[in-house]
Scaffold this active site. Structure first.
Site, PDB file in Angstrom:
ATOM      1  N   CYS A 113       1.205  -1.623   0.188  1.00 45.67           N
ATOM      2  CA  CYS A 113      -0.060   0.011   0.150  1.00 45.67           C
ATOM      3  C   CYS A 113       1.310   1.462  -0.036  1.00 45.67           C
ATOM      4  CB  CYS A 113      -0.565  -0.040   1.377  1.00 45.67           C
ATOM      5  SG  CYS A 113      -0.399  -0.795   2.551  1.00 45.67           S
TER       6      CYS A 113
HETATM    7  N1  LIG Z   1      -3.632  -4.241   4.714  1.00 44.10           N
HETATM    8  C1  LIG Z   1      -3.595  -3.510   4.283  1.00 44.10           C
HETATM    9  O1  LIG Z   1      -4.055  -2.228   3.986  1.00 44.10           O
HETATM   10  C2  LIG Z   1      -2.895  -4.175   3.260  1.00 44.10           C
HETATM   11  C3  LIG Z   1      -2.522  -5.920   3.196  1.00 44.10           C
HETATM   12  N2  LIG Z   1      -1.642  -6.140   1.976  1.00 44.10           N
HETATM   13  C4  LIG Z   1      -1.622  -7.365   2.577  1.00 44.10           C
HETATM   14  O2  LIG Z   1      -2.769  -8.659   2.145  1.00 44.10           O
HETATM   15  C5  LIG Z   1      -2.344 -10.085   2.920  1.00 44.10           C
HETATM   16  C6  LIG Z   1      -3.694  -9.607   3.896  1.00 44.10           C
HETATM   17  O3  LIG Z   1      -4.076  -8.319   5.065  1.00 44.10           O
HETATM   18  P1  LIG Z   1      -5.248  -7.885   5.242  1.00 44.10           P
HETATM   19  O4  LIG Z   1      -6.476  -8.166   5.083  1.00 44.10           O
HETATM   20  O5  LIG Z   1      -4.657  -6.929   5.959  1.00 44.10           O
HETATM   21  O6  LIG Z   1      -4.434  -9.255   6.625  1.00 44.10           O
HETATM   22  P2  LIG Z   1      -5.322  -9.826   7.822  1.00 44.10           P
HETATM   23  O7  LIG Z   1      -4.881  -9.827   9.263  1.00 44.10           O
HETATM   24  O8  LIG Z   1      -6.533  -8.455   7.937  1.00 44.10           O
HETATM   25  O9  LIG Z   1      -5.890 -10.841   7.191  1.00 44.10           O
HETATM   26  C7  LIG Z   1      -5.745 -12.027   6.918  1.00 44.10           C
HETATM   27  C8  LIG Z   1      -6.478 -13.540   6.566  1.00 44.10           C
HETATM   28  O10 LIG Z   1      -5.838 -14.570   6.342  1.00 44.10           O
HETATM   29  C9  LIG Z   1      -5.921 -15.876   7.517  1.00 44.10           C
HETATM   30  N3  LIG Z   1      -4.798 -16.223   7.575  1.00 44.10           N
HETATM   31  C10 LIG Z   1      -4.649 -15.829   8.626  1.00 44.10           C
HETATM   32  N4  LIG Z   1      -3.016 -16.167   9.358  1.00 44.10           N
HETATM   33  C11 LIG Z   1      -3.473 -17.776   8.045  1.00 44.10           C
HETATM   34  C12 LIG Z   1      -2.493 -18.668   7.571  1.00 44.10           C
HETATM   35  N5  LIG Z   1      -1.274 -18.787   8.518  1.00 44.10           N
HETATM   36  N6  LIG Z   1      -3.187 -19.380   6.772  1.00 44.10           N
HETATM   37  C13 LIG Z   1      -4.112 -19.530   6.287  1.00 44.10           C
HETATM   38  N7  LIG Z   1      -5.263 -18.319   6.308  1.00 44.10           N
HETATM   39  C14 LIG Z   1      -4.414 -17.660   7.230  1.00 44.10           C
HETATM   40  C15 LIG Z   1      -7.057 -15.150   8.198  1.00 44.10           C
HETATM   41  O11 LIG Z   1      -8.481 -15.685   8.319  1.00 44.10           O
HETATM   42  P3  LIG Z   1      -8.797 -16.889   9.354  1.00 44.10           P
HETATM   43  O12 LIG Z   1      -7.567 -16.349  10.269  1.00 44.10           O
HETATM   44  O13 LIG Z   1     -10.066 -16.815   9.774  1.00 44.10           O
HETATM   45  O14 LIG Z   1      -8.152 -18.013   8.452  1.00 44.10           O
HETATM   46  C16 LIG Z   1      -7.464 -13.323   7.652  1.00 44.10           C
HETATM   47  O15 LIG Z   1      -8.086 -13.677   6.455  1.00 44.10           O
HETATM   48  C17 LIG Z   1      -0.977  -8.462   3.701  1.00 44.10           C
HETATM   49  O16 LIG Z   1       0.161  -9.792   2.936  1.00 44.10           O
HETATM   50  C18 LIG Z   1      -0.991  -7.643   3.648  1.00 44.10           C
HETATM   51  O17 LIG Z   1       0.122  -7.197   3.855  1.00 44.10           O
HETATM   52  C19 LIG Z   1      -1.163  -5.380   1.059  1.00 44.10           C
HETATM   53  C20 LIG Z   1      -1.275  -3.524   1.421  1.00 44.10           C
HETATM   54  C21 LIG Z   1      -2.204  -3.242   1.580  1.00 44.10           C
HETATM   55  C1  LIG Z   2      -0.185   0.062   9.189  1.00 45.92           C
HETATM   56  C2  LIG Z   2       0.726  -0.907   8.553  1.00 45.92           C
HETATM   57  O1  LIG Z   2       1.483  -2.096  10.192  1.00 45.92           O
HETATM   58  N1  LIG Z   2       1.072  -1.470   7.423  1.00 45.92           N
HETATM   59  C3  LIG Z   2       1.933  -2.804   7.134  1.00 45.92           C
HETATM   60  C4  LIG Z   2       1.930  -2.108   5.892  1.00 45.92           C
HETATM   61  C5  LIG Z   2       0.878  -2.906   5.053  1.00 45.92           C
HETATM   62  C6  LIG Z   2       1.072  -3.747   3.505  1.00 45.92           C
HETATM   63  O2  LIG Z   2       0.418  -4.347   3.757  1.00 45.92           O
HETATM   64  O3  LIG Z   2       1.983  -4.751   3.551  1.00 45.92           O
HETATM   65  P1  LIG Z   2       2.584  -5.439   3.206  1.00 45.92           P
HETATM   66  O4  LIG Z   2       1.123  -5.988   1.789  1.00 45.92           O
HETATM   67  O5  LIG Z   2       4.006  -5.230   2.384  1.00 45.92           O
HETATM   68  O6  LIG Z   2       2.840  -6.390   3.939  1.00 45.92           O
HETATM   69  C7  LIG Z   2       3.118  -2.571   7.784  1.00 45.92           C
HETATM   70  O7  LIG Z   2       3.805  -1.297   8.223  1.00 45.92           O
HETATM   71  O8  LIG Z   2       3.814  -3.313   7.482  1.00 45.92           O
END
Ligand SMILES: NC(=O)C1=CN([C@@H]2O[C@H](COP(=O)(O)OP(=O)(O)OC[C@H]3O[C@@H](n4cnc5c(N)ncnc54)[C@H](OP(=O)(O)O)[C@@H]3O)[C@@H](O)[C@H]2O)C=CC1
Ligand SMILES: CC(=O)N[C@@H](CCC(=O)OP(=O)(O)O)C(=O)O
EC number: 1.2.1.38
Length: 315
Positions: free
Chosen positions: A132
């Site tokens: 992001c």
């Molecule tokens: N949040 C953000 O702003 C952004 C996030 N990302 C990336 O996107 C990805 C998802 O982020 P986000 O949605 O915030 O994450 P969350 O922590 O909100 O959700 C993670 C999801 O993965 C599942 N999960 C966690 N561990 C495992 C595992 N070991 N095996 C299978 N399922 C698992 C969880 O559900 P359950 O435990 O029920 O299975 C949940 O659905 C990350 O890699 C993050 O870095 C990228 C850009 C922006």
């Molecule tokens: C506020 C906050 O903790 N933000 C996350 C970035 C979010 C993210 O989704 O980054 P990746 O997809 O590279 O994991 C961080 O700094 O790691």
């Protein structure tokens, strides 16, 4: 042509929720599984009414996922969890991975269409979705690649949904109240990601604040050749001309200009008295152009579907 079959792993998460909505809004995509260990057995429509096909959440192992006949799988898992799924899924199935796990892997296509183009995404089978902050920073840097001197400094502030759902200080509303939390002062993965893909040396300082969603990146750049602010703005307008998801403005973008919006806003364009020192500000929603909307662009390009248009998130 019948709708393309898509599965989502990590459907309980913040980005998973937006992906459920975005998939549900399209006629040419059919969600055939939504994996969450915690929500297994519950109707998807209970959490995401946009999904109307009666699906329940399931707890699917990598082998379970591989056994489903789908055209594409979106992985929205925390960093470090994708590999067993990637190893199990057939080579001809599209994978869009939202984590940082393959953003440095030459065998994967890094999908930021407005900067790196669409050709490499059409027909791609392994797509690493950008981070992001890294999207916000690269949108500010890209139009000036090759015209910069010295390090680029990106000061980023994110809403706490950026820290996912696993409890930590960075997503604890109590720790964040009346607060701004700097972290990872050097070497954040997005610093390396921006440097690798934008081809500039980047210094990045992330901060997390008490609002839920949205990011502002304030980017300091040094121009090799002096330019006026108007000329800089014209260059950005030209770079993003025709891009429905990138808006170039003269004003300074704020968090609320990007939050819930599907695309990014780039603006500010302040040039110091020497004509070389430039500050550009970008704002976007970390869950949308910073994650789920970008993943949908990448997925549809890979499947040969129209990228489509996106509306602000009602969530
Ligand atoms: N949040 C953000 O702003 C952004 C996030 N990302 C990336 O996107 C990805 C998802 O982020 P986000 O949605 O915030 O994450 P969350 O922590 O909100 O959700 C993670 C999801 O993965 C599942 N999960 C966690 N561990 C495992 C595992 N070991 N095996 C299978 N399922 C698992 C969880 O559900 P359950 O435990 O029920 O299975 C949940 O659905 C990350 O890699 C993050 O870095 C990228 C850009 C922006
Ligand atoms: C506020 C906050 O903790 N933000 C996350 C970035 C979010 C993210 O989704 O980054 P990746 O997809 O590279 O994991 C961080 O700094 O790691």
């Amino acid at each position: 042509m019948s709708a393309r079959r898509v599965g989502l792993v990590g459907a309980r998460g913040h980005t998973g929720r937006e992906l459920l909505r975005l998939i549900g809004e399209r006629d040419d995509l059919d969600l055939v599984f939504a994996s969450s260990r915690e929500w297994a057995g519950r109707p998807v429509a209970e959490m995401a009414p946009e999904i109307t096909n009666g699906l329940d959440f399931e707890a699917l192992s990598p082998d379970d996922v591989a056994a489903r006949k789908v055209d594409a799988v979106i992985l929205a898992l925390p960093n470090g969890a994708a590999a067993p799924f990637v190893a199990a899924i057939a080579d001809d199935c599209v994978i869009v991975d939202l984590s940082a796990d393959y953003r440095f892997d030459e065998a994967w296509t890094y999908g930021l269409p407005e900067i790196y183009g669409r050709d490499s995404l059409i027909g791609a089978r392994r797509i690493a979705n950008p981070g992001c902050y890294a999207t916000a920073g690269q949108l500010a840097i890209a139009p000036l690649r090759g015209q910069l001197d010295g390090d680029v400094h990106v000061f980023g502030v994110s809403g706490y949904s950026g820290a996912g759902t696993t409890p930590s200080r960075k997503n604890d509303p109590e720790a964040l109240a009346d607060n701004l939390m700097p972290y990872a002062l050097s070497g954040h993965l997005h610093e390396q990601e921006m440097a690798r893909h934008a081809g500039e040396t980047v210094r990045f300082t992330p901060h997390v604040a008490a609002f839920f969603r949205g990011i502002v990146a304030t980017t300091h750049l040094t121009l090799k050749t002096a330019m006026s602010a108007d000329a800089v703005r014209a260059l950005y307008e030209q770079a993003y001309a025709g891009e429905a998801l990138i808006r170039v403005i003269a004003d300074i973008p704020e968090v609320r200009d990007g939050a819930r919006q599907p695309g990014a806003v780039v603006g500010g364009f302040a040039v110091g008295a020497d004509g070389h020192r430039l500050v550009v500000v970008s704002a976007l929603d970390n869950l949308l152009k910073g994650a789920a909307v970008q993943a949908m662009q990448n997925l549809t390009l890979a499947l040969g579907l129209p990228e489509g248009s996106y509306r602000p998130s009602p969530l």
